[in-house]
Design a protein around this motif. Structure first.
Motif: not given
Lengths: 188, 515
Positions: A50, A92-95, B75, B239-241
């Motif tokens: 991702r 995780l890093l994608a979010e 997160h 996605s938290d976007r």
């Protein structure tokens, strides 16, 4: 008495540029290493990535393999690959905030660099192609470095590797943790 | 009486939406929830915007792999910019109260005196706050400390302190019907914890307030000394976007309660009300130094009420920075993050998890010559927290480690281990001297913070503080701040109850002025 807002903002910006997830100065160095991934030893991800590139995934997976229990642990301890630590970290890093992801990707480029490896730990090979002993020496050199920026870089990689590994139910019994208790039933 | 409001998930909002209410509250934790309840119950129309998602007891599965990404800022990856201090800070409907370990203390009188004498705070004394503490304690079911809450982890702290004459005390907890599972930090699966979601936020909704989850406020919009609206990104939960935008117009005012990192960051990002030059300055963390001890019998620090015993014997050390002791629960991931080293060296510590006791020393920052840290934002709005550990606090950290080691040896520990990257193993008093020479530079010792304070201090001097002693912004007349960012220093105790009570006082004044 503080200066004017304009002066304060300029000072803030100068200070800010010196910092980052692992320190701005360190990450600027990563830009000077365009060939860091030229000979990276790739690993096959379990699924589509991702955020990380295939090279970045391979560097993190190689580091995670050495950071979790290894040679002396016995066969019942799963590997970092078996628990898909690199795949979990990619998700995780994608979010997280895009800047955090970008910083971490640059850190992986720096960590893979044979040039920096030669300077820091006397090992000129890319991290993914170094021997297990040399990889441990590289991690150890960053961990104990007199440069705070390298210690920060080590912690960024170490924490993500350990978080993804030790939060996995597969290791609960191995560390003597019975897992969450059965929740008593309550009305409502 | 208004019709009840709702908690609206961001996923149910259209691409662009707006609301207009009397008061917009940013943040749904301790400060935001009680403010929303007081204002809504006074008849005002209230909207609460919360960055995190809306989760209930059915979601709280007691798994670290779910809880930290879902319920914590960044997160679960929030930290100072050099990663030297890990920041545990909640993010969901209920804010930090969803993951709080339930420890409840009133603001110490000596801290209130310090604020009055050195930081220009007026009219905020124990007598003024007493009715608000009483009301909050009643609503959160905070009773007397209960000896039945004390698990083995806390019992070691209690026994060691008692043997040394260091006066351990039982901690009062915000719970009702607690089964002492040990998972307060991952959300209570029984709703036994009296979090904001199950108390004041529920009251606010019952009185008509609307709560918007998944809404990250990006900007406070001001015009001629008044705030008129806030703009929020509506986040996609998966996605938290950002997937949509919500504009909340405030007819009467905006109340910020986004916490001591995000509230200063919001003002800085908005370039709103920065005239004092101190927004984002003097951020305090109670920098927390853990120490682990190994026992012959299982401690199982992963089960039981996380915190039930505190030791404030060293809170006032005169010219030196004080500290106090509590315990931390140790689940596998949290333990692994705190333990030093990697590979098999690290494994040999983790393998002893059931036999580990964890004592923590919380350093009381801001009461001496240390100036705390700072919050900044970059061009993309990303929050940066910088916190250099002042020499005063490094001395306190070393002193606290030595005292914690003495305490655990007195309690019967087989051995004690500091969490330096090169750990010091202590088996007797003679070993403790090594601590004084051990390094405390960034990332040379595990440190974390679960208490974020300061960054938008209150006081009566507009040149040295952001809001007045009732939370009203000095330059923006209809903007208030009601979270831990208004504290001029750290508290010296766990801050959640103080935030509730002080916010209740401020909200009561806002409601009175409106009437």
């Amino acid at each position: 008495m503080p200066g004017t807002q304009g002066e304060s903002s300029r000072l803030d910006r100068r200070r800010f540029l010196k910092r980052g997830l692992v320190g701005g100065g360190l990450l600027l160095c990563a830009g000077a290493l365009p060939f860091a991934f030229r000979s990276t030893l790739r690993r096959r991800p379990r699924g589509p990535l991702r955020l990380l590139s295939a090279d970045e995934y391979a560097v993190f997976a190689a580091a995670a393999a050495r950071l979790v229990p290894g040679d002396g642990a016995g066969p019942h301890w799963p590997t970092a690959d078996a628990l898909d630590c690199a795949g979990k970290v990619d998700v995780l890093l994608a979010e997280v905030h895009p800047d955090m992801g970008s910083d971490f990707r640059r850190l992986l480029r720096l960590f893979e660099s044979g040039v920096l490896g030669a300077v820091v730990a006397g090992s000129p090979r890319p991290f993914t192609r170094a021997s297990a002993a040399d990889q441990d020496a590289r991690l150890e050199a960053w961990r104990r470095s007199r440069f705070a920026l390298l210690r920060s870089g080590y912690q960024a990689i170490k924490r993500l590797a350990h978080a993804s590994y030790y939060s996995s139910p597969e290791i609960y019994a191995l560390v003597g943790y019975p897992g969450p208790p059965v929740v008593p039933k309550v009305p409502g | 009486m208004s019709a009840p409001g709702h908690i609206v998930d961001g996923g149910d909002l259209p691409e662009l939406s707006s609301v207009e209410v009397d008061y917009v509250v940013v943040g749904s934790g301790a400060g935001g929830s009680v403010t929303a309840a007081v204002l809504a119950e006074s008849g005002a129309k209230v909207a609460v915007l919360e960055e995190g998602g809306h989760y209930t007891k059915r979601d709280f599965n007691m798994q670290e792999s779910w809880a930290y990404p879902a319920l914590y800022q960044d997160h679960g990856n929030r930290a100072t910019d050099d990663l030297a201090i890990m920041i545990l800070q909640g993010r969901s409907v209920g804010g930090g109260t969803t993951v709080n370990w339930t420890s409840s203390f009133r603001t110490p009188e000596r801290t209130l005196q310090l604020w009055a004498e050195r930081h220009g705070v007026r009219g905020l004394d124990a007598a003024t706050l007493a009715p608000h503490f009483e009301a909050v304690e009643k609503r959160l079911d905070i009773g007397a400390g209960n000896p039945d809450d004390v698990n083995a982890n806390n019992r070691k702290l209690m026994e060691g302190a008692a043997k040394l004459g260091w006066q351990p005390e039982l901690i009062r907890r915000s719970v009702k019907g607690c089964a002492r599972l040990g998972y307060c930090g991952m959300g209570c699966p029984l709703d036994a914890k009296r979090s904001a979601r199950t108390t004041y936020l529920a009251d606010a909704v019952a009185a008509g307030a609307q709560v918007y989850a998944d809404c990250r406020v990006k900007l406070v919009e001001t015009d001629r000394g008044r705030v008129r609206a806030v703009t929020a990104d509506v986040l996609d939960r998966g996605s938290d976007r950002p997937r949509a935008r919500l504009v909340a117009y405030a007819r009467r005012g905006v109340v910020l309660a986004a916490g001591a990192i995000n509230t200063p960051a919001l003002l800085l990002r908005s370039k709103a009300g920065l005239d004092s030059g101190v927004v984002g300055r003097r951020t305090f963390l109670h920098p927390t130094v853990p120490l682990i001890s190994f026992y012959d019998q299982p401690v199982e620090a992963f089960y039981g009420a996380p915190q039930s015993v505190a030791v404030h014997h060293f809170a006032d050390r005169g010219a030196a920075a004080g500290y106090f002791f509590e315990t931390a629960p140790i689940h596998p991931m949290l333990g692994a993050l705190a333990f030093p080293g990697f590979g098999d060296t690290h494994r040999r510590i983790v393998e002893r998890l059931p036999y580990v006791q964890a004592t923590i020393a919380l350093l009381i920052d801001g009461h001496h010559d240390d100036q705390g840290g700072s919050v900044e934002v970059n061009g993309d709005g990303r929050v940066k927290l910088h916190y250099p550990l002042h020499a005063t606090l490094r001395e306190a950290a070393a002193s606290a480690l030595a005292d914690m080691a003495r305490l655990q040896l007195a309690a019967g520990a087989r051995e004690v281990m500091t969490l330096h990257e090169t750990p010091i193993v202590i088996r007797g008093e003679a070993d403790i001297a090594q601590i004084a020479a051990a390094p405390f530079g960034p990332n040379q010792h595990t440190m974390f913070s679960a208490h974020q304070m300061g960054g938008a201090a209150m006081g009566e001097d507009p040149g040295g503080s952001v809001v007045d002693s009732r939370g009203r912004h000095h330059a923006i007349e209809n903007l208030w701040i009601v979270d831990g960012s208004i504290f001029p220093t750290s508290l010296g105790v766990n801050p959640q109850l103080s935030i509730y009570a002080i916010a209740r006082l401020f909200a009561t004044e806002i409601a009175k002025a409106r009437a």
